[in-house]
Design a protein around this motif. Structure first.
Motif, PDB file in Angstrom:
ATOM      1  N   ALA A 192       0.876  -1.314  -0.116  1.00  0.00           N
ATOM      2  CA  ALA A 192       0.071   0.095  -0.037  1.00  0.00           C
ATOM      3  C   ALA A 192       0.891   1.314  -0.021  1.00  0.00           C
ATOM      4  O   ALA A 192       0.492   2.158  -0.476  1.00  0.00           O
ATOM      5  CB  ALA A 192      -0.959   0.053   1.339  1.00  0.00           C
ATOM      6  N   VAL A 229      -7.424   1.825  -5.770  1.00  0.00           N
ATOM      7  CA  VAL A 229      -7.778   0.470  -5.286  1.00  0.00           C
ATOM      8  C   VAL A 229      -9.283   0.315  -4.820  1.00  0.00           C
ATOM      9  O   VAL A 229      -9.878   1.102  -4.260  1.00  0.00           O
ATOM     10  CB  VAL A 229      -6.867   0.403  -3.700  1.00  0.00           C
ATOM     11  CG1 VAL A 229      -7.149  -1.143  -3.288  1.00  0.00           C
ATOM     12  CG2 VAL A 229      -5.541   0.476  -3.986  1.00  0.00           C
ATOM     13  N   ASP A 257      -9.056  -4.384  -2.508  1.00  0.00           N
ATOM     14  CA  ASP A 257      -7.505  -4.711  -2.574  1.00  0.00           C
ATOM     15  C   ASP A 257      -7.043  -5.026  -3.991  1.00  0.00           C
ATOM     16  O   ASP A 257      -6.154  -5.736  -4.055  1.00  0.00           O
ATOM     17  CB  ASP A 257      -7.604  -5.906  -1.439  1.00  0.00           C
ATOM     18  CG  ASP A 257      -7.862  -5.542  -0.268  1.00  0.00           C
ATOM     19  OD1 ASP A 257      -7.457  -4.368   0.127  1.00  0.00           O
ATOM     20  OD2 ASP A 257      -8.022  -6.207   0.606  1.00  0.00           O
ATOM     21  N   THR A 307      -5.043   5.704  -3.368  1.00  0.00           N
ATOM     22  CA  THR A 307      -5.746   5.411  -2.243  1.00  0.00           C
ATOM     23  C   THR A 307      -6.954   4.413  -2.593  1.00  0.00           C
ATOM     24  O   THR A 307      -6.982   4.038  -3.713  1.00  0.00           O
ATOM     25  CB  THR A 307      -6.570   6.518  -1.502  1.00  0.00           C
ATOM     26  OG1 THR A 307      -7.403   6.973  -2.417  1.00  0.00           O
ATOM     27  CG2 THR A 307      -5.452   7.576  -1.141  1.00  0.00           C
ATOM     28  N   ASP A 308      -7.636   3.808  -1.581  1.00  0.00           N
ATOM     29  CA  ASP A 308      -8.809   2.984  -1.815  1.00  0.00           C
ATOM     30  C   ASP A 308     -10.035   3.652  -2.020  1.00  0.00           C
ATOM     31  O   ASP A 308     -10.189   4.717  -1.102  1.00  0.00           O
ATOM     32  CB  ASP A 308      -8.698   1.940  -0.629  1.00  0.00           C
ATOM     33  CG  ASP A 308     -10.195   1.113  -0.653  1.00  0.00           C
ATOM     34  OD1 ASP A 308      -9.986   0.046  -1.154  1.00  0.00           O
ATOM     35  OD2 ASP A 308     -11.150   1.511  -0.151  1.00  0.00           O
ATOM     36  N   SER A 313     -13.141   1.917  -2.469  1.00  0.00           N
ATOM     37  CA  SER A 313     -14.153   0.711  -2.796  1.00  0.00           C
ATOM     38  C   SER A 313     -15.499   0.980  -2.545  1.00  0.00           C
ATOM     39  O   SER A 313     -16.177   0.807  -3.451  1.00  0.00           O
ATOM     40  CB  SER A 313     -13.761  -0.549  -1.936  1.00  0.00           C
ATOM     41  OG  SER A 313     -12.448  -1.056  -2.215  1.00  0.00           O
ATOM     42  N   ASN A 360      -8.926   4.165   2.695  1.00  0.00           N
ATOM     43  CA  ASN A 360      -9.790   5.100   2.181  1.00  0.00           C
ATOM     44  C   ASN A 360      -9.927   6.374   3.073  1.00  0.00           C
ATOM     45  O   ASN A 360      -9.905   6.412   4.304  1.00  0.00           O
ATOM     46  CB  ASN A 360     -11.241   4.626   2.174  1.00  0.00           C
ATOM     47  CG  ASN A 360     -12.171   5.418   1.396  1.00  0.00           C
ATOM     48  OD1 ASN A 360     -12.424   6.539   1.409  1.00  0.00           O
ATOM     49  ND2 ASN A 360     -12.979   4.547   0.434  1.00  0.00           N
TER      50      ASN A 360
END
Length: 154
Positions: free
Chosen positions: A58, A75, A78, A103-104, A106, A135
């Motif tokens: 990460a 991302v 994952d 960054t995430d 989702s 996130n």
């Protein structure tokens, strides 16, 4: 308006065509900064299962926020996607993807996209898998099923 009037003075030397510098292809943008650009991660073949993708920490993904830094990576669940070339094609605009660079994203992704879009547009952008990407935004709670369905619906 006398200050706009152009006059020549006998003691001024006027430039000739030999005195004018020739244009070159060396621009300030192309001067090496001393650090080599980060390499881009290649897209994974469509047939590669998510579990078989290479692993990227990460911390490395957080550095990848633009084409100059080795690709704009985001991302989702994952799985790492390189959205550098997709920016101009994104129906929601470039800024949406840029705001999640490195960054995430989702829960935001799944609020606006379905599995069909992920298969059609996302799968070709996969480059790796990761764990621990953060996130920046806390997911707000969603309240579903506050009423219980029971016998009163007869």
């Amino acid at each position: 308006m006398g200050w706009l009037k152009r006059t020549s003075h006998p003691t001024v030397n006027h430039a000739t065509s030999e005195d004018i510098p020739k244009p070159t292809s060396a621009h300030i943008e192309h001067i090496p900064s001393g650090t080599a650009p980060l390499p881009r991660y290649p897209a994974a073949p469509l047939s590669t299962p998510d579990a078989a993708l290479q692993f990227i920490p990460a911390e490395e993904i957080a550095k990848r926020t633009s084409a100059e830094s080795g690709g704009l990576l985001i991302v989702v669940d994952d799985i790492v996607y390189d959205c550098t070339q997709f920016l101009s094609e994104h129906p929601g605009g470039e800024q949406v993807i840029r705001s999640f660079a490195g960054t995430d994203c989702s829960w935001q992704f799944w609020r606006f996209h379905g599995k069909k879009e992920m298969q059609e547009f996302g799968r070709p952008l996969r480059v790796a898998r990761t764990a621990g990407a953060k996130n920046r935004f806390k997911e707000p709670p969603r309240y579903i099923g506050l009423r219980r369905l029971g016998d009163e619906w007869d």
